[in-house]
Scaffold this motif. Structure first.
Motif, PDB file in Angstrom:
ATOM      1  N   VAL A  81      43.135  32.494  46.473  1.00 29.86           N
ATOM      2  CA  VAL A  81      43.028  33.936  46.659  1.00 29.86           C
ATOM      3  C   VAL A  81      43.002  34.578  45.282  1.00 29.86           C
ATOM      4  CG1 VAL A  81      44.183  35.992  47.553  1.00 29.86           C
ATOM      5  CG2 VAL A  81      44.289  33.855  48.829  1.00 29.86           C
ATOM      6  N   LEU A 125      50.776  42.131  46.850  1.00 30.34           N
ATOM      7  CA  LEU A 125      51.650  41.056  47.325  1.00 30.34           C
ATOM      8  C   LEU A 125      51.797  39.952  46.285  1.00 30.34           C
ATOM      9  CD1 LEU A 125      50.524  40.794  51.053  1.00 30.34           C
ATOM     10  CD2 LEU A 125      52.594  41.851  50.136  1.00 30.34           C
ATOM     11  N   LEU A 126      50.698  39.581  45.634  1.00 33.88           N
ATOM     12  CA  LEU A 126      50.777  38.561  44.595  1.00 33.88           C
ATOM     13  C   LEU A 126      51.597  39.041  43.403  1.00 33.88           C
ATOM     14  CD1 LEU A 126      47.112  37.208  44.653  1.00 33.88           C
ATOM     15  CD2 LEU A 126      49.167  35.997  45.398  1.00 33.88           C
ATOM     16  N   ARG A 159      46.302  42.328  48.644  1.00 36.14           N
ATOM     17  CA  ARG A 159      46.532  41.003  48.059  1.00 36.14           C
ATOM     18  C   ARG A 159      47.041  41.115  46.633  1.00 36.14           C
ATOM     19  NH1 ARG A 159      40.784  38.477  48.878  1.00 36.14           N
ATOM     20  NH2 ARG A 159      40.416  40.488  47.971  1.00 36.14           N
ATOM     21  N   SER A 160      46.507  42.034  45.875  1.00 36.23           N
ATOM     22  CA  SER A 160      46.957  42.235  44.496  1.00 36.23           C
ATOM     23  C   SER A 160      48.434  42.610  44.464  1.00 36.23           C
ATOM     24  CB  SER A 160      46.151  43.333  43.811  1.00 36.23           C
ATOM     25  OG  SER A 160      44.802  42.987  43.746  1.00 36.23           O
ATOM     26  N   GLY A 196      48.324  32.438  43.113  1.00 32.86           N
ATOM     27  CA  GLY A 196      47.490  32.755  44.269  1.00 32.86           C
ATOM     28  C   GLY A 196      46.134  32.095  44.201  1.00 32.86           C
ATOM     29  N   ASP A 234      44.038  46.879  46.540  1.00 34.64           N
ATOM     30  CA  ASP A 234      43.953  45.734  47.442  1.00 34.64           C
ATOM     31  C   ASP A 234      45.361  45.212  47.719  1.00 34.64           C
ATOM     32  OD1 ASP A 234      43.138  43.609  48.939  1.00 34.64           O
ATOM     33  OD2 ASP A 234      42.069  42.583  47.334  1.00 34.64           O
TER      34      ASP A 234
END
Length: 90
Positions: free
Chosen positions: A53, A65-66, A62-63, A47, A60
């Motif tokens: 990212v 999903l990554l 994003r955390s 990421g 979060d």
């Protein structure tokens, strides 16, 4: 994110990755934890390297999903390695 938070994120991400992928994957909760943590590391690195990212906090999106995306990749690689070894023994 704390070390225990990262372990918890890896465990949950590994479990979600096992639910997403079809078929039967071996390993218990310890393998799930290890694959999830490695996947979270891989997802965070990819990421930041590809999409610029960073891993945010525990809550979060994003955390998550990554970490889940990285866990899926690691689980696929693990399945190829373990599947190939078990076919050779048959």
């Amino acid at each position: 994110m704390s070390f225990l938070g990262f372990l918890l994120l890896g465990l949950i991400a590994g479990a979600i990755a096992k639910l997403i992928l079809p078929g039967k994957q071996g390993g218990g909760w310890l393998i799930t934890l290890l694959l999830g943590v490695v996947g979270a590391l891989l997802g965070g690195w990819l990421g930041s390297a590809i999409f610029n990212v960073d891993m945010g906090g525990f809550f979060d999106i994003r955390s998550w999903l990554l970490a889940i995306g990285g866990s899926i990749v690691v689980l696929l690689i693990y399945g190829l390695i373990v599947g190939r070894g078990s076919k050779a023994r048959s």
